[in-house]
Write an enzyme that holds these catalytic residues in place. Structure first.
Site, mmCIF file in Angstrom:
data_model
loop_
_atom_site.group_PDB
_atom_site.id
_atom_site.type_symbol
_atom_site.label_atom_id
_atom_site.label_comp_id
_atom_site.label_asym_id
_atom_site.label_seq_id
_atom_site.Cartn_x
_atom_site.Cartn_y
_atom_site.Cartn_z
ATOM 1 N N VAL A 1 95.727 15.409 64.210
ATOM 2 C CA VAL A 1 94.794 15.099 65.296
ATOM 3 C C VAL A 1 94.332 16.427 65.864
ATOM 4 C CG1 VAL A 1 94.472 13.990 67.535
ATOM 5 C CG2 VAL A 1 95.990 12.953 65.842
ATOM 6 N N GLU B 1 100.242 27.695 79.651
ATOM 7 C CA GLU B 1 99.361 28.115 78.562
ATOM 8 C C GLU B 1 100.031 29.230 77.767
ATOM 9 O OE1 GLU B 1 96.349 26.764 78.139
ATOM 10 O OE2 GLU B 1 96.272 25.639 80.012
ATOM 11 N N LYS C 1 102.388 18.220 70.938
ATOM 12 C CA LYS C 1 102.113 17.887 69.531
ATOM 13 C C LYS C 1 103.420 17.589 68.809
ATOM 14 C CE LYS C 1 97.912 20.645 69.226
ATOM 15 N NZ LYS C 1 97.789 20.969 70.664
#
Ligand SMILES: *[C@@H]1O[C@H](CO)[C@@H](O)[C@H](O)[C@H]1NC(C)=O
Ligand SMILES: *[C@@H]1O[C@H](CO)[C@@H](O)[C@H](O)[C@H]1NC(C)=O
Ligand SMILES: *[C@@H]1O[C@H](CO)[C@@H](O)[C@H](O)[C@H]1NC(C)=O
Length: 365
Positions: A196, A139, A260
C-alpha cells in the site's frame, strides 16, 4: 537532593528556632527577631521547594503529580482533556495534561509547527526553575527540518527512537495469552505480495526494491499512487488476503519503524517484508521470526524466490506466526497517550540536561 536540601534547611533554621522558644534570650526584642528569622527561612524554603525538582513530600507520598503542558496540539488535532485522561484512558496515575505555564513540570513542543513557523517557542516568558521543555517528533530525521536554531533550548526529546528521553513508538508488544487458531493465518490468501503506497518517489530505496521485486513475483499495489485507494475499513481485510505485506518505510533511519509494520502487517495478518532500519533495530522491538528483512538476502531476486517458496510451504509459513503465542501487538493510541507516557519516564529523567545540539542528535542517530 530533597533530603539534602531538607537537612540544609534544618541545620540553618535550628538555631533561630531554638532561640525563638528559649527562655534565656536576654530581650523580648531579640526573641522576636529570632522567631521572624525562622519564619522567613521557612517561607523561603517552602517557596523554593515548590519550584524545585522534588517536593519535600516526594519520598513519603508515592502518588505525586506530574504536570504536562501541551503548548499546542500536534497538527492542530485538538483532543479532549476532560477528566483524568491518563488514568481513564491508559491507567497512568497522577499525570495531569493541563496546566498553566508557570506550574508545568514539562512543556511539550511538537516539531512540525515550530519548523513551519505556525507556532513559536515562548522564549519571552520567564522560564520557571526546574521546568523542562520537551521537543517532540515522530518523523524521521529527513522530515524534521533543520534543527540548528534549537540549540540549547530543549531538556528532553520525545520520539520513536529508543534513545530518546521518552520513547513513543508506533507500536509495541505486550505479553499475550495464547490465541486460538494460528493455523488460520494460511487461509483465504489470494495474493502473494501486497503493498500500500501513497507517497511514491523514485528516489526512495523502497521504490527500487519494489521495481525489482515485481519483475520476479506478482505484487498487488494499493493506495493513492496506484489509484486503488483503500478506506480505513478495507485496509486490514485487504492485507489479510495477502501472504506477504511490504512494510517498506519511506525513510531509512535508526529505529524508524511505523504503523506499516505494527498495524498494517501484524494486525492485517500478513507476514511483513521489511525495509527500513537494520535487522538488529527490528529485532530489538519486534518478535523473533515474525518478519522478513530485505537485508537477509543477497539480492531482490533471492528475496522473491524465497517468498514464493515460503507461500507454498504451509508449515514453514506458519512459523512466522508462532510469536502470537507469546505476544500481542499494541498500536499506539492518540497524542494523549504519548503525552501521558512522559509521566512514566519523568522520575528517570536526569536532574539536568540540555540538548546543546539538537540537530546533531537528530541527524547523527
Ligand atoms: C475466510 O473466508 C471466509 C469466507 O469469506 C470467512 O468466513 C472466514 O472467517 C475467513 N477466515 C479467515 C481466517 O479470515
Ligand atoms: C529466535 O528464533 C530462532 C529460530 O527461529 C531461535 O533459534 C532463537 O533461539 C530465537 N531467539 C529468541 C530470543 O527467542
Ligand atoms: C533546561 O534547559 C534550560 C535551557 O538550556 C536550562 O537553563 C535549564 O537548566 C534546563 N533544565 C533542566 C531541568 O535540565
Amino acid at each position: 537532593m530533597p533530603l539534602n536540601s531538607l537537612s540544609v534547611f534544618v541545620s540553618v533554621s535550628l538555631p533561630p528556632l531554638s532561640l525563638c522558644f528559649s527562655m534565656d534570650v536576654r530581650s523580648i526584642k531579640n526573641q522576636i527577631l529570632y522567631c521572624t528569622l525562622f519564619v522567613l527561612l521557612l517561607l523561603f524554603y517552602c517557596g523554593w521547594m515548590k519550584t524545585a525538582e522534588f517536593p519535600i513530600f516526594y519520598y513519603s507520598n508515592s502518588t505525586w503529580n506530574v504536570t504536562i503542558l501541551i503548548w499546542y496540539w500536534p497538527f492542530g488535532d485538538t483532543l479532549s482533556l476532560t477528566g483524568d485522561v491518563c488514568w481513564d484512558l491508559y491507567k497512568i496515575p497522577s499525570c495531569r495534561l493541563h496546566s498553566s505555564f508557570p506550574s508545568a513540570d514539562v512543556v511539550v513542543f511538537h516539531n512540525r509547527e515550530l519548523i513551519q513557523g505556525s507556532q513559536k517557542l515562548p522564549t519571552d516568558l520567564p522560564r520557571p526553575h526546574g521546568q523542562r521543555w520537551a521537543w517532540m517528533s515522530l518523523e524521521s530525521p529527513a522530515h524534521n527540518g533543520n534543527l540548528q536554531k534549537f540549540a540549547n533550548i530543549f531538556n528532553m526529546t520525545i520520539s520513536y527512537r529508543r534513545d530518546a528521553d521518552v520513547t513513543t513508538p508506533y507500536g509495541q508488544l505486550l505479553p499475550a495469552e495464547p490465541e486460538g487458531n494460528l493455523e488460520d493465518s494460511h487461509m483465504n490468501k489470494t495474493s502473494l505480495v501486497c503493498w500500500v503506497v501513497s507517497n511514491y518517489m523514485n528516489h526512495h530505496k523502497r521504490t527500487q526494491v519494489y521495481n525489482e521485486l515485481k519483475a520476479i513475483v506478482p505484487v498487488d499495489v494499493y493506495g493513492r499512487w496506484s489509484q486503488k485507494p483503500l478506506s480505513s475499513d478495507d485496509l486490514l481485510p485487504t492485507i489479510s488476503r495477502c501472504y506477504f505485506y511490504l512494510a517498506f518505510e519511506n525513510s531509512v533511519a535508526k529505529d524508524y519503524i511505523t504503523e506499516k509494520l505494527w498495524k498494517n502487517a501484524y494486525k492485517g495478518g500478513a507476514v511483513p517484508v521489511v525495509l527500513g532500519p537494520s535487522i538488529s533495530d527490528y529485532n530489538a522491538v519486534a518478535p523473533n521470526h515474525s518478519f522478513i528483512h530485505v537485508d537477509e538476502f543477497a539480492s531482490v531476486q533471492k528475496l522473491g524466490e524465497y517468498l514464493q517458496r515460503l507461500a507454498e510451504d504451509r508449515k514453514q509459513y506458519e512459523e512466522y506466526f508462532n510469536w502470537k503465542k507469546h505476544w500481542k501487538v499494541k498500536v499506539h493510541g492518540d497524542w494523549r497517550e504519548y503525552m501521558c507516557k512522559i509521566c512514566l519516564q519523568y522520575n528517570n529523567l536526569p536532574q539536568h540536561k540540555v540538548y546543546s545540539d539538537l540537530e546533531a542528535w537528530d541527524k547523527n542517530a
